[in-house]
Design a protein around this motif. Structure first.
Motif, short mmCIF file in Angstrom:
data_model
loop_
_atom_site.label_atom_id
_atom_site.label_comp_id
_atom_site.label_asym_id
_atom_site.label_seq_id
_atom_site.Cartn_x
_atom_site.Cartn_y
_atom_site.Cartn_z
N CYS A 16 0.81 -1.22 0.00
CA CYS A 16 0.00 0.00 0.00
C CYS A 16 0.84 1.27 0.00
N VAL A 33 2.25 5.81 -4.01
CA VAL A 33 2.88 7.13 -3.93
C VAL A 33 4.06 7.21 -4.90
N ARG A 83 -7.41 -0.92 3.06
CA ARG A 83 -6.23 -0.16 2.65
C ARG A 83 -5.93 -0.33 1.17
N ASP A 89 -8.47 1.70 -0.70
CA ASP A 89 -8.12 3.13 -0.64
C ASP A 89 -6.99 3.46 -1.61
N ALA A 90 -6.00 2.59 -1.68
CA ALA A 90 -4.88 2.82 -2.61
C ALA A 90 -5.38 2.83 -4.05
N THR A 133 -8.43 3.58 -4.99
CA THR A 133 -9.24 4.79 -5.16
C THR A 133 -8.36 5.98 -5.48
N ARG A 134 -7.22 6.12 -4.79
CA ARG A 134 -6.30 7.24 -5.08
C ARG A 134 -5.81 7.18 -6.52
N LEU A 135 -5.47 5.98 -6.97
CA LEU A 135 -4.98 5.82 -8.34
C LEU A 135 -6.10 6.07 -9.36
N ASP A 159 -8.77 7.96 -8.90
CA ASP A 159 -9.06 9.40 -8.87
C ASP A 159 -8.05 10.18 -9.69
N ALA A 160 -6.78 9.82 -9.57
CA ALA A 160 -5.73 10.50 -10.35
C ALA A 160 -5.93 10.23 -11.84
N THR A 177 -15.10 2.44 -8.30
CA THR A 177 -14.44 2.71 -7.01
C THR A 177 -13.30 1.73 -6.78
N GLY A 178 -12.42 2.11 -5.89
CA GLY A 178 -11.32 1.23 -5.52
C GLY A 178 -11.79 -0.11 -4.98
#
Length: 192
Positions: free
Chosen positions: A72, A76, A126, A129-130, A132-134, A136-137, A149-150
């Protein structure tokens, strides 16, 4: 670990050696590895193992938690190094590889499934969530659709990785993951 005080350097080294030895034993398929063998492989006494981990199950849980921590943390770096859709592609493949690693640990992990441990729910949350961040980007960049969704993507990938008991599953899972990513790219509103 009952104490919240930071570990001394030698205790921290011992703990890391124990986690590494246990990880290697479980991933190599030695699901019945005894704590004595793990301690010996780590170069410490059994008492040292039990000072860090009250039970074998606590050790297994921590090995799995560390695997999830490492996994996770990857988005980044991936987003810093790659375009959003490529970062997503690479993370999806890391998740497939994680499932391959999990195959070696699956029998060991069964021993903690009956303990009501939150480790699996936490790991799923987790990883979702990871993703979802990807996503969203990628959506913001216009390279992937924004209506997935993630957690949904993680469930789809879980279905792909559930094939791991079949011969040649890893290559097939990677191929299907590519198809999944193509589907995420289809209909993406291109950024102007």
């Amino acid at each position: 670990m009952p104490s919240s005080r930071p570990l001394r350097a030698d205790a921290r080294r011992n703990r890391e050696a124990l986690l590494s030895a246990a990880r290697h034993a479980f991933l190599d398929g030695d699901t019945d590895a005894h704590v004595e063998e793990i301690a010996r492989s780590a170069g410490v006494a059994v008492g040292t193992l039990y000072r860090h981990f009250e039970t074998r199950e606590a050790l297994i849980e921590e090995v799995y938690r560390k695997e999830v921590d490492d996994l996770c943390a990857a988005p980044v770096d991936l987003m810093n190094e790659h375009a959003p859709d490529e970062a997503l592609r690479r993370f999806l493949l890391l998740l497939v590889d994680h499932a391959a690693v999990g195959k070696g640990m699956s029998v060991a992990l069964e021993s903690i499934m009956a303990t009501n441990s939150p480790v699996f729910d936490d790991a799923r949350a987790r990883m979702g969530d990871a993703l979802t961040r990807l996503l969203d980007a990628g959506s913001a960049a216009g390279t992937v659709r924004g209506d997935v969704t993630g957690p949904t993507l993680l469930r789809a990938l879980g279905g792909i990785c559930a094939m791991r008991a079949t011969e040649g599953w890893l290559d097939e899972a990677r191929q299907i993951t590519g198809l999944l990513l193509d589907g995420l790219r289809h209909g993406a509103p291109r950024a102007s």
